[in-house]
Design a protein around this motif. Sequence first.
Motif, PDB file in Angstrom:
ATOM      1  N   MET A   4     -56.862   7.188  -0.423  1.00 17.64           N
ATOM      2  CA  MET A   4     -56.723   5.760  -0.206  1.00 17.64           C
ATOM      3  C   MET A   4     -57.136   5.006  -1.466  1.00 17.64           C
ATOM      4  O   MET A   4     -58.080   5.392  -2.138  1.00 17.64           O
ATOM      5  CB  MET A   4     -57.655   5.325   0.939  1.00 17.64           C
ATOM      6  CG  MET A   4     -57.448   3.870   1.332  1.00 17.64           C
ATOM      7  SD  MET A   4     -58.718   3.362   2.491  1.00 17.64           S
ATOM      8  CE  MET A   4     -59.879   2.679   1.347  1.00 17.64           C
ATOM      9  N   PHE A   5     -56.429   3.917  -1.781  1.00 19.93           N
ATOM     10  CA  PHE A   5     -56.776   3.098  -2.938  1.00 19.93           C
ATOM     11  C   PHE A   5     -58.027   2.297  -2.575  1.00 19.93           C
ATOM     12  O   PHE A   5     -58.019   1.528  -1.636  1.00 19.93           O
ATOM     13  CB  PHE A   5     -55.632   2.150  -3.260  1.00 19.93           C
ATOM     14  CG  PHE A   5     -55.897   1.299  -4.500  1.00 19.93           C
ATOM     15  CD1 PHE A   5     -56.613   0.122  -4.400  1.00 19.93           C
ATOM     16  CD2 PHE A   5     -55.472   1.713  -5.737  1.00 19.93           C
ATOM     17  CE1 PHE A   5     -56.883  -0.636  -5.517  1.00 19.93           C
ATOM     18  CE2 PHE A   5     -55.743   0.956  -6.870  1.00 19.93           C
ATOM     19  CZ  PHE A   5     -56.450  -0.224  -6.751  1.00 19.93           C
ATOM     20  N   ILE A   6     -59.129   2.467  -3.267  1.00 20.62           N
ATOM     21  CA  ILE A   6     -60.359   1.764  -2.877  1.00 20.62           C
ATOM     22  C   ILE A   6     -60.442   0.388  -3.503  1.00 20.62           C
ATOM     23  O   ILE A   6     -60.777  -0.563  -2.850  1.00 20.62           O
ATOM     24  CB  ILE A   6     -61.617   2.609  -3.215  1.00 20.62           C
ATOM     25  CG1 ILE A   6     -61.733   3.767  -2.218  1.00 20.62           C
ATOM     26  CG2 ILE A   6     -62.865   1.764  -3.202  1.00 20.62           C
ATOM     27  CD1 ILE A   6     -63.025   4.536  -2.269  1.00 20.62           C
ATOM     28  N   GLY A   7     -60.117   0.278  -4.796  1.00 21.57           N
ATOM     29  CA  GLY A   7     -60.289  -1.025  -5.429  1.00 21.57           C
ATOM     30  C   GLY A   7     -61.756  -1.235  -5.749  1.00 21.57           C
ATOM     31  O   GLY A   7     -62.509  -0.275  -5.900  1.00 21.57           O
ATOM     32  N   PRO A  37     -54.397   0.854   9.617  1.00 23.26           N
ATOM     33  CA  PRO A  37     -53.567  -0.129   8.876  1.00 23.26           C
ATOM     34  C   PRO A  37     -54.182  -0.546   7.538  1.00 23.26           C
ATOM     35  O   PRO A  37     -53.478  -0.618   6.536  1.00 23.26           O
ATOM     36  CB  PRO A  37     -53.486  -1.286   9.868  1.00 23.26           C
ATOM     37  CG  PRO A  37     -53.530  -0.619  11.204  1.00 23.26           C
ATOM     38  CD  PRO A  37     -54.502   0.505  11.053  1.00 23.26           C
ATOM     39  N   VAL A  38     -55.490  -0.740   7.483  1.00 23.54           N
ATOM     40  CA  VAL A  38     -56.100  -1.160   6.211  1.00 23.54           C
ATOM     41  C   VAL A  38     -55.963  -0.076   5.141  1.00 23.54           C
ATOM     42  O   VAL A  38     -55.927  -0.362   3.937  1.00 23.54           O
ATOM     43  CB  VAL A  38     -57.584  -1.542   6.411  1.00 23.54           C
ATOM     44  CG1 VAL A  38     -58.431  -0.343   6.824  1.00 23.54           C
ATOM     45  CG2 VAL A  38     -58.147  -2.208   5.155  1.00 23.54           C
ATOM     46  N   GLN A  39     -55.822   1.186   5.585  1.00 24.75           N
ATOM     47  CA  GLN A  39     -55.671   2.276   4.608  1.00 24.75           C
ATOM     48  C   GLN A  39     -54.262   2.309   4.020  1.00 24.75           C
ATOM     49  O   GLN A  39     -54.009   3.035   3.069  1.00 24.75           O
ATOM     50  CB  GLN A  39     -55.973   3.626   5.267  1.00 24.75           C
ATOM     51  CG  GLN A  39     -57.427   3.838   5.624  1.00 24.75           C
ATOM     52  CD  GLN A  39     -57.672   5.174   6.294  1.00 24.75           C
ATOM     53  OE1 GLN A  39     -56.901   5.597   7.154  1.00 24.75           O
ATOM     54  NE2 GLN A  39     -58.753   5.857   5.903  1.00 24.75           N
ATOM     55  N   LEU A  40     -53.357   1.510   4.582  1.00 29.80           N
ATOM     56  CA  LEU A  40     -51.970   1.501   4.099  1.00 29.80           C
ATOM     57  C   LEU A  40     -51.762   0.517   2.948  1.00 29.80           C
ATOM     58  O   LEU A  40     -50.704   0.473   2.346  1.00 29.80           O
ATOM     59  CB  LEU A  40     -51.021   1.142   5.249  1.00 29.80           C
ATOM     60  CG  LEU A  40     -50.942   2.166   6.380  1.00 29.80           C
ATOM     61  CD1 LEU A  40     -50.186   1.579   7.568  1.00 29.80           C
ATOM     62  CD2 LEU A  40     -50.291   3.454   5.890  1.00 29.80           C
ATOM     63  N   ILE A  41     -52.802  -0.277   2.653  1.00 28.24           N
ATOM     64  CA  ILE A  41     -52.678  -1.230   1.545  1.00 28.24           C
ATOM     65  C   ILE A  41     -52.479  -0.457   0.236  1.00 28.24           C
ATOM     66  O   ILE A  41     -53.189   0.502  -0.029  1.00 28.24           O
ATOM     67  CB  ILE A  41     -53.930  -2.102   1.421  1.00 28.24           C
ATOM     68  CG1 ILE A  41     -54.165  -2.948   2.666  1.00 28.24           C
ATOM     69  CG2 ILE A  41     -53.821  -3.016   0.214  1.00 28.24           C
ATOM     70  CD1 ILE A  41     -55.436  -3.780   2.579  1.00 28.24           C
ATOM     71  N   ASN A  42     -51.522  -0.886  -0.546  1.00 23.33           N
ATOM     72  CA  ASN A  42     -51.256  -0.290  -1.869  1.00 23.33           C
ATOM     73  C   ASN A  42     -51.065  -1.422  -2.866  1.00 23.33           C
ATOM     74  O   ASN A  42     -49.961  -1.752  -3.252  1.00 23.33           O
ATOM     75  CB  ASN A  42     -50.003   0.582  -1.789  1.00 23.33           C
ATOM     76  CG  ASN A  42     -49.665   1.181  -3.146  1.00 23.33           C
ATOM     77  OD1 ASN A  42     -50.546   1.305  -3.997  1.00 23.33           O
ATOM     78  ND2 ASN A  42     -48.393   1.460  -3.354  1.00 23.33           N
ATOM     79  N   PRO A  43     -52.179  -2.072  -3.265  1.00 17.65           N
ATOM     80  CA  PRO A  43     -52.081  -3.331  -4.010  1.00 17.65           C
ATOM     81  C   PRO A  43     -51.541  -3.160  -5.422  1.00 17.65           C
ATOM     82  O   PRO A  43     -51.951  -2.265  -6.146  1.00 17.65           O
ATOM     83  CB  PRO A  43     -53.521  -3.837  -4.045  1.00 17.65           C
ATOM     84  CG  PRO A  43     -54.353  -2.617  -3.884  1.00 17.65           C
ATOM     85  CD  PRO A  43     -53.559  -1.639  -3.098  1.00 17.65           C
ATOM     86  N   GLN A  44     -50.623  -4.032  -5.802  1.00 17.89           N
ATOM     87  CA  GLN A  44     -50.110  -4.079  -7.172  1.00 17.89           C
ATOM     88  C   GLN A  44     -51.068  -4.883  -8.055  1.00 17.89           C
ATOM     89  O   GLN A  44     -51.064  -4.762  -9.266  1.00 17.89           O
ATOM     90  CB  GLN A  44     -48.723  -4.756  -7.179  1.00 17.89           C
ATOM     91  CG  GLN A  44     -47.738  -4.197  -6.175  1.00 17.89           C
ATOM     92  CD  GLN A  44     -47.488  -2.716  -6.372  1.00 17.89           C
ATOM     93  OE1 GLN A  44     -47.062  -2.293  -7.432  1.00 17.89           O
ATOM     94  NE2 GLN A  44     -47.816  -1.921  -5.345  1.00 17.89           N
TER      95      GLN A  44
END
Length: 250
Positions: free
Chosen positions: A1-4, A222-229
């Motif tokens: 998952m993308f953590i940011g 659902p929050v794990q599906l975020i893939n922010p540009q």
Amino acid sequence: MFIGDLRIHADANTLIEAVASRWVDIANEAISTRGKFHVALSGGSTPRTLYNLLALPKFAEHIPWDRVHVYFGDERTVPPDHNDSNFRMAKEALLDRVAIPLAHIHRIKGELEDPHDAADVYTRELTTNLPLSAQGVAQFDLLLLGVGTDGHIASLFPATPVLHERARLVEAVRVEKLDCWRITVTLPVIDHARHVLILISGDAKAPIIRDVFATRRTPPFPVQLINPQGVLEWHLDQAAAALLPEELRS
Ligand code: 6PG
């Protein structure tokens, strides 16, 4: 998952103060660079204190409200004066207390009889007013999100078809477990925002935050599906972060 970028604050007040400062910085960066600040508000209970704080002079006087455009990440299918309305919450906590032009408030028309019509109307509102990302997707400067105890964001709930939507910007979604319809932006809109700030407070959220950061569940939350540009920032208080592994909390 993308953590940011994960930021853990001592308590709920420190959390809200920090997010309010980020809001001011991101707003002024957008306005000085592009002339306008397009921000999507989240609903629920957590952001109300943030909106109240932003209306106070120590923050409000540092935001050129005549350059701010406010939108909503999701809405309940209720009239704008209903207790459950995200618009009403934001109006009372912030929008009625700052000098934002009424034409700059872009609410979701949850009162429309057919929620699909409300989604279509809001899609036009976004495509008419928002600039496009490099990939041609309507782009917010800032999109605020909360996270539900089931891992939902906006009105993107677990096991709902909208999680697979990749073309439409706004959808009407049936949420069986709440026995209601909601109108929500989709994952592409979230992914193409310049800044996504996730705001989570309180020990009730500690189990879901532990699971979101620790497990690669199938299907993902659902929050794990975020893939922010763009930039993704998680802002938690100690209570919400309490069950995170030590290496993430330090
Ligand atoms: C909504 C929100 C929703 C919210 C979470 C967290 O309309 O309810 O957009 O996604 O952010 O449910 O809500 P709380 O802040 O109340 O815990």
